[in-house]
Write a protein that holds these residues in place. Structure first.
Motif, PDB file in Angstrom:
ATOM      1  N   VAL A   1       1.440  -4.848 -10.998  1.00  0.00           N
ATOM      2  CA  VAL A   1       1.495  -5.722 -12.160  1.00  0.00           C
ATOM      3  C   VAL A   1       0.607  -6.934 -11.912  1.00  0.00           C
ATOM      4  O   VAL A   1       0.318  -7.289 -10.760  1.00  0.00           O
ATOM      5  CB  VAL A   1       2.940  -6.156 -12.506  1.00  0.00           C
ATOM      6  N   MET A   2       0.171  -7.559 -13.015  1.00  0.00           N
ATOM      7  CA  MET A   2      -0.724  -8.705 -12.917  1.00  0.00           C
ATOM      8  C   MET A   2      -0.501  -9.596 -14.126  1.00  0.00           C
ATOM      9  O   MET A   2      -0.122  -9.131 -15.199  1.00  0.00           O
ATOM     10  CB  MET A   2      -2.181  -8.208 -12.912  1.00  0.00           C
ATOM     11  N   SER A   3      -0.749 -10.882 -13.945  1.00  0.00           N
ATOM     12  CA  SER A   3      -0.853 -11.789 -15.074  1.00  0.00           C
ATOM     13  C   SER A   3      -2.250 -12.382 -15.067  1.00  0.00           C
ATOM     14  O   SER A   3      -2.714 -12.880 -14.048  1.00  0.00           O
ATOM     15  CB  SER A   3       0.176 -12.921 -14.997  1.00  0.00           C
TER      16      SER A   3
ATOM     17  N   GLY B   1      -1.107   6.555 -11.864  1.00  0.00           N
ATOM     18  CA  GLY B   1      -2.083   6.856 -10.827  1.00  0.00           C
ATOM     19  C   GLY B   1      -2.854   5.625 -10.378  1.00  0.00           C
ATOM     20  O   GLY B   1      -3.787   5.735  -9.607  1.00  0.00           O
ATOM     21  N   GLY B   2      -2.463   4.443 -10.882  1.00  0.00           N
ATOM     22  CA  GLY B   2      -3.117   3.204 -10.483  1.00  0.00           C
ATOM     23  C   GLY B   2      -4.483   2.988 -11.114  1.00  0.00           C
ATOM     24  O   GLY B   2      -5.254   2.157 -10.647  1.00  0.00           O
ATOM     25  N   ILE B   3      -4.781   3.718 -12.174  1.00  0.00           N
ATOM     26  CA  ILE B   3      -6.106   3.633 -12.791  1.00  0.00           C
ATOM     27  C   ILE B   3      -6.036   2.778 -14.051  1.00  0.00           C
ATOM     28  O   ILE B   3      -5.251   3.052 -14.955  1.00  0.00           O
ATOM     29  CB  ILE B   3      -6.647   5.036 -13.131  1.00  0.00           C
ATOM     30  N   GLY B   4      -6.883   1.756 -14.121  1.00  0.00           N
ATOM     31  CA  GLY B   4      -6.972   0.890 -15.293  1.00  0.00           C
ATOM     32  C   GLY B   4      -5.771  -0.030 -15.446  1.00  0.00           C
ATOM     33  O   GLY B   4      -4.781   0.090 -14.739  1.00  0.00           O
ATOM     34  N   TRP B   5      -5.879  -0.965 -16.362  1.00  0.00           N
ATOM     35  CA  TRP B   5      -4.812  -1.910 -16.652  1.00  0.00           C
ATOM     36  C   TRP B   5      -4.450  -1.838 -18.132  1.00  0.00           C
ATOM     37  O   TRP B   5      -5.333  -1.736 -18.981  1.00  0.00           O
ATOM     38  CB  TRP B   5      -5.253  -3.343 -16.330  1.00  0.00           C
ATOM     39  N   SER B   6      -3.159  -1.926 -18.422  1.00  0.00           N
ATOM     40  CA  SER B   6      -2.658  -2.084 -19.788  1.00  0.00           C
ATOM     41  C   SER B   6      -2.034  -3.463 -19.864  1.00  0.00           C
ATOM     42  O   SER B   6      -1.233  -3.828 -18.989  1.00  0.00           O
ATOM     43  CB  SER B   6      -1.597  -1.035 -20.108  1.00  0.00           C
ATOM     44  N   CYS B   7      -2.407  -4.227 -20.874  1.00  0.00           N
ATOM     45  CA  CYS B   7      -1.915  -5.603 -20.977  1.00  0.00           C
ATOM     46  C   CYS B   7      -1.186  -5.823 -22.291  1.00  0.00           C
ATOM     47  O   CYS B   7      -1.492  -5.184 -23.301  1.00  0.00           O
ATOM     48  CB  CYS B   7      -3.080  -6.587 -20.878  1.00  0.00           C
TER      49      CYS B   7
END
Length: 117
Positions: A59-61, A103-109
């Motif tokens: 996760v990321m902000s 699979g750890g590919i790309g980010w959804s925000c």
């Protein structure tokens, strides 16, 4: 003391501990996407992102400060863990919460949330 009293006391202690663990400020804004929550705190000088899912995805902000400086903070340790950004002298203007795809590919925000700072 009976079992019911002990259970109520234990529940009250857990609620109090959770309440103390959540940083607050008068300007706090919160945003989320399934499995991730992000919020500003320390009167708008820091951002925290928390992983709320047990799926192994990061996760990321992402956030912008009043001076248009972009930054992000990531948490990769797993469910229930949070990570704080470093303290910024400029206040957080807007933030969002993101998580990696399967699979750890790309980010959804999620949607950007303005803090009012």
């Amino acid at each position: 003391m009976n079992y019911s009293s002990k259970a109520r006391i234990a529940a009250a202690v857990m609620v109090a501990a959770w309440t103390l663990a959540v940083p607050t400020s008068a300007s706090a804004a919160e945003t989320s996407i399934t499995g991730a929550t992000a919020y500003d705190w320390d009167y708008g000088h820091r951002v925290t992102v928390c992983d709320n899912a047990q799926d192994g995805r990061k996760v990321m902000s992402e956030f912008y400060r009043n001076d248009n400086d972009y930054d992000n903070v990531q948490e990769a340790a797993g469910s229930g863990n949070c990570e704080d950004s470093s303290y910024g002298s400029s206040l957080v203007d807007r933030l969002n919460a993101c998580r990696t795809g399967w699979g750890g590919i790309g980010w959804s925000c999620g949607n950007w949330r303005y803090t009012g700072n």
